[in-house]
Design a protein around this motif. Structure first.
Motif, PDB file in Angstrom:
ATOM      1  N   ILE A  27      30.485   6.780  46.899  1.00  0.00           N
ATOM      2  CA  ILE A  27      30.985   6.733  45.534  1.00  0.00           C
ATOM      3  C   ILE A  27      32.505   6.871  45.544  1.00  0.00           C
ATOM      4  O   ILE A  27      33.065   7.529  46.420  1.00  0.00           O
ATOM      5  N   GLN A  28      33.162   6.267  44.584  1.00  0.00           N
ATOM      6  CA  GLN A  28      34.604   6.367  44.438  1.00  0.00           C
ATOM      7  C   GLN A  28      34.924   7.082  43.127  1.00  0.00           C
ATOM      8  O   GLN A  28      35.048   6.456  42.068  1.00  0.00           O
ATOM      9  N   GLU A  29      35.039   8.404  43.191  1.00  0.00           N
ATOM     10  CA  GLU A  29      35.436   9.133  41.995  1.00  0.00           C
ATOM     11  C   GLU A  29      36.955   9.097  41.849  1.00  0.00           C
ATOM     12  O   GLU A  29      37.681   8.933  42.829  1.00  0.00           O
ATOM     13  N   LYS A  30      37.419   9.278  40.623  1.00  0.00           N
ATOM     14  CA  LYS A  30      38.849   9.236  40.325  1.00  0.00           C
ATOM     15  C   LYS A  30      39.238  10.465  39.509  1.00  0.00           C
ATOM     16  O   LYS A  30      38.404  11.090  38.849  1.00  0.00           O
ATOM     17  N   ASP A 150      20.876   4.539  43.797  1.00  0.00           N
ATOM     18  CA  ASP A 150      20.238   3.848  44.923  1.00  0.00           C
ATOM     19  C   ASP A 150      21.240   3.537  46.031  1.00  0.00           C
ATOM     20  O   ASP A 150      20.942   3.661  47.218  1.00  0.00           O
ATOM     21  N   LYS A 151      22.438   3.124  45.631  1.00  0.00           N
ATOM     22  CA  LYS A 151      23.443   2.739  46.610  1.00  0.00           C
ATOM     23  C   LYS A 151      24.093   3.942  47.297  1.00  0.00           C
ATOM     24  O   LYS A 151      24.438   3.879  48.478  1.00  0.00           O
ATOM     25  N   THR A 152      24.289   5.046  46.542  1.00  0.00           N
ATOM     26  CA  THR A 152      25.095   6.148  47.069  1.00  0.00           C
ATOM     27  C   THR A 152      24.382   7.487  47.165  1.00  0.00           C
ATOM     28  O   THR A 152      24.790   8.342  47.952  1.00  0.00           O
ATOM     29  N   GLY A 153      23.356   7.708  46.348  1.00  0.00           N
ATOM     30  CA  GLY A 153      22.703   9.020  46.306  1.00  0.00           C
ATOM     31  C   GLY A 153      23.632  10.115  45.817  1.00  0.00           C
ATOM     32  O   GLY A 153      23.428  11.294  46.119  1.00  0.00           O
ATOM     33  N   CYS A 154      24.652   9.748  45.041  1.00  0.00           N
ATOM     34  CA  CYS A 154      25.756  10.684  44.777  1.00  0.00           C
ATOM     35  C   CYS A 154      26.134  10.772  43.303  1.00  0.00           C
ATOM     36  O   CYS A 154      27.283  11.033  42.980  1.00  0.00           O
ATOM     37  N   VAL A 155      25.188  10.551  42.399  1.00  0.00           N
ATOM     38  CA  VAL A 155      25.507  10.692  40.986  1.00  0.00           C
ATOM     39  C   VAL A 155      24.430  11.514  40.288  1.00  0.00           C
ATOM     40  O   VAL A 155      23.261  11.521  40.689  1.00  0.00           O
ATOM     41  N   HIS A 156      24.857  12.226  39.257  1.00  0.00           N
ATOM     42  CA  HIS A 156      23.937  12.906  38.355  1.00  0.00           C
ATOM     43  C   HIS A 156      23.703  12.024  37.143  1.00  0.00           C
ATOM     44  O   HIS A 156      24.532  11.175  36.802  1.00  0.00           O
TER      45      HIS A 156
END
Length: 262
Positions: A27-30, A150-156
């Motif tokens: 994931i690309q958080e900003k 699905d792509k990252t497993g990294c979001v709520h």
């Protein structure tokens, strides 16, 4: 490929010692900055989407803005990294953001301040009920992963489901942000959250429960755990708190009268 996803080279190491070189999605958080009435209020690590909703949800959850009608304008910069809000505000709540900050137990570390004051006077007596059958129907639908997860497993993820079946869903790297976004989107659509059910993917700590209470949400359901203070807050505020809603079982921690077996 989503604009929030980046592919990077990695080495997968297996228990038997085997190694595999491949590409993985991250994931690309900003860092997104929120400006209120011309002054920078706060920066948060977030997905730069639904920033207007995040601003409304956060400011109303903290009691800084009391009504959507108080807002004069909302603007998002072209790069999505700055949100500008002009609004009539509650000065006491705004000052509490700086004078009584509490470092929360959130992922990406959240900051909240207004745990006292108006919140201790609230008790949600909404005559909202939820059948066992509908509870599990909502949980099963909510459990379907998004493309980004699905792509990252990294979001709520957070969803609001209204009485007529209308549903709003938001996602973010932070569980607090996901709730602020979904509530903000509802407010921007002039929807009454009093008879909405909130489903979340993250754990239910005190500040998560208080966010729900600030919008008169009577039923909160999570796939994950809750904390002791989350339970105490829900009991005090009149919220039906449901945790570990997965694998054909859930825990009802407070105010079980809203869950109907009929």
């Amino acid at each position: 490929m989503s604009e929030f996803v980046k592919q990077i080279p990695i080495i997968s190491l297996y228990k038997d010692g085997k190694q595999e070189q491949r590409e993985d999605c991250v994931i690309q958080e900003k860092r997104v900055a929120l400006y209120l009435n011309g002054h920078k209020l706060i920066s948060t690590m977030s997905l730069p989407q639904d920033q207007d909703a995040y601003a409304v949800g956060f400011l109303m959850s903290e009691g800084v803005i009391e009504s959507l009608q108080d807002i004069t304008s909302i603007a998002v910069s072209d790069d999505g990294l700055n949100v500008y809000v002009q609004s009539r505000i509650n000065e006491d709540s705004l000052n509490n953001l700086f004078n009584e900050k509490t470092l929360t137990s959130g992922c990406c570390v959240g900051v909240s301040a207004n745990f006292e004051g108006k919140i201790v006077e609230r008790f949600i007596s909404t005559p909202l009920s939820l059948s066992v059958q509908r509870l599990w129907s909502l949980v099963e639908r909510f459990s379907s992963p998004t493309d980004l997860f699905d792509k990252t497993g990294c979001v709520h993820k957070a969803s609001l489901v209204f009485e007529n079946g209308y549903e709003i869903t938001s996602q973010d790297v932070g569980r607090h942000n996901a709730i602020d976004k979904v509530v903000g989107r509802a407010k921007l659509q002039n929807l009454d959250t009093t008879y909405a059910i909130l489903l979340v993917s993250g754990r239910l700590s005190m500040e998560m429960v208080i966010k729900a209470a600030m919008h008169d949400i009577a039923i909160v359901i999570s796939k994950s755990a809750t904390t002791e203070l989350g339970i105490k807050s829900a009991q005090l505020l009149g919220i039906t708190l449901v945790g570990f809603a997965r694998d054909k079982r859930c825990n009802i921690y407070t105010h079980p009268h809203r869950i109907s077996h009929a």
